[in-house]
Design an enzyme around this catalytic site. Sequence first.
Site, PDB file in Angstrom:
ATOM      1  N   ASP A   1     -24.448  -5.451  32.774  1.00 61.28           N
ATOM      2  CA  ASP A   1     -23.130  -5.620  32.160  1.00 61.28           C
ATOM      3  C   ASP A   1     -22.256  -6.611  32.910  1.00 61.28           C
ATOM      4  OD1 ASP A   1     -21.209  -5.192  30.273  1.00 61.28           O
ATOM      5  OD2 ASP A   1     -20.411  -3.381  31.199  1.00 61.28           O
TER       6      ASP A   1
ATOM      7  N   ASP B   1     -21.239  -9.089  25.768  1.00 53.68           N
ATOM      8  CA  ASP B   1     -20.711  -7.849  26.347  1.00 53.68           C
ATOM      9  C   ASP B   1     -20.646  -6.777  25.271  1.00 53.68           C
ATOM     10  OD1 ASP B   1     -19.447  -5.973  27.882  1.00 53.68           O
ATOM     11  OD2 ASP B   1     -17.491  -6.934  27.849  1.00 53.68           O
TER      12      ASP B   1
ATOM     13  N   HIS C   1     -23.713  -0.638  26.906  1.00 53.48           N
ATOM     14  CA  HIS C   1     -22.688   0.034  26.100  1.00 53.48           C
ATOM     15  C   HIS C   1     -22.556  -0.611  24.729  1.00 53.48           C
ATOM     16  CE1 HIS C   1     -19.367  -2.939  26.757  1.00 53.48           C
ATOM     17  NE2 HIS C   1     -19.903  -3.091  27.951  1.00 53.48           N
TER      18      HIS C   1
ATOM     19  N   ASP D   1     -19.801  -0.115  22.684  1.00 46.02           N
ATOM     20  CA  ASP D   1     -18.425  -0.443  22.301  1.00 46.02           C
ATOM     21  C   ASP D   1     -18.061  -1.858  22.724  1.00 46.02           C
ATOM     22  OD1 ASP D   1     -18.630   0.771  24.959  1.00 46.02           O
ATOM     23  OD2 ASP D   1     -16.464   0.527  25.086  1.00 46.02           O
TER      24      ASP D   1
ATOM     25  N   GLU E   1     -17.291   2.420  27.151  1.00 47.67           N
ATOM     26  CA  GLU E   1     -17.276   1.761  28.471  1.00 47.67           C
ATOM     27  C   GLU E   1     -15.982   0.990  28.687  1.00 47.67           C
ATOM     28  OE1 GLU E   1     -17.664  -1.157  31.581  1.00 47.67           O
ATOM     29  OE2 GLU E   1     -17.399  -1.640  29.470  1.00 47.67           O
TER      30      GLU E   1
END
Length: 405
Positions: free
Chosen positions: A185, A124, A91, A93, A158
């Site tokens: 993730d 992340d 992801h 974001d 996400e």
Amino acid sequence: MDTIFGEIELLRDDMVASLGRICAIPAISPHNGGDGEEAKAKEIEKLISELGLGAVEWQRVSDAKSPTGNRPSLFLEVKGTLPRRLCILSHMDIVPEGDRSFWSLDPYKPVTRGSRLYGRGVSDNGMAIISSLYALYALKKLNITPTYTVCLVFLSDEELGSSFGVKPLLERGLFREDDLVIAPDSGNDRGYFIEIAEKSMLRMEFTVTGKQAHAAHPNTGLNACRAANLFSVELDEALHMAFQEKDTLFDPPVSTFEPTRRFANVPNMNTIPGKERFGFDCRVLPSVPLKDVLAVVERVKDEVSRRSGAVIEMEVKGDNAAPPTSEDSDVSRLLLSSIKKVLNVKPVFGGIGGGTFAAFFRRKGIPAVVWQQEPEGTAHQPDEYTEIEYIVNNAKVFAAMMSEN
Ligand SMILES: [Zn+2]
């Protein structure tokens, strides 16, 4: 495989530079005060074209709050010997930086210090974007056709639940039942933990209403702060008392019920608050139905409401746990054997508190695993970092998965 791993070693500095480059662009949800993922997605598309990996397909999901009116996700597909796809999902974001004074550096000017790269989103989930891209790039440089058709997906939204990301994209039929799905993730420092199960998620927000008054005359009001305190403590105790089941697949092996957020009430000390808002975040073992948890909440809510005279309202967001992915599924086995080729560890399958997008796939009957080698406890924190070694190792594992024979 050694040739591929050697090639990836040579790309170490490029990977760090590219990770710094994409993380210099914040991609915070418009629902969290940001501009969304558009600029970052464009930069990733540019990087993909520089690496000569092919054309990306943009998928957009309408979002009136976004400055562009939508939220983008990118798909990059590279044909393999087999039509069956290996989908690696990351992801774009990030969560906001939070209180800047806790950072020792600018969250959006990623820098290396020693063995680490620091910056918001480097772990992340930027690392996964870069590791998966460069795994593919290493194969391309060596003129190796991947075994599986590789599908890299870079998603929006996400962090706030994927309503503008993978959830609607799954509904568009962009994924297939025989896809091998990995979401890098979550993981740990040694890289042995493969997540195949998640707890149910329950978020509850309570509004406790009393009557505001001057603090010198509490008898003329009804202190919402006191009622909220009472309710919070009683609810905490009641939930822990009612649900004591254990499941050792998970760490921690129990359901968790945590009072988390408190909203601001009055701005001064000498007013008795008439309204108080606070929240609980619960991660519940799959064996416990969320409706049983909610029944306890209702009971305590009514009791406290009766005793205190305050009105308590609640808003609930919950997702029952998805069925776990089997340790024997193709994707579990492919990942396990690939990890063993790169890291000197014995991989372990397990469950976590929940919240990755693997659950959406599992609910659709598509087995999905969550794995990456990542620094523990740095995601969402000030001075977020990743070990440069992990970027390299993850790329090797992805390349091994892509070119398995
Ligand atoms: Zn993440």
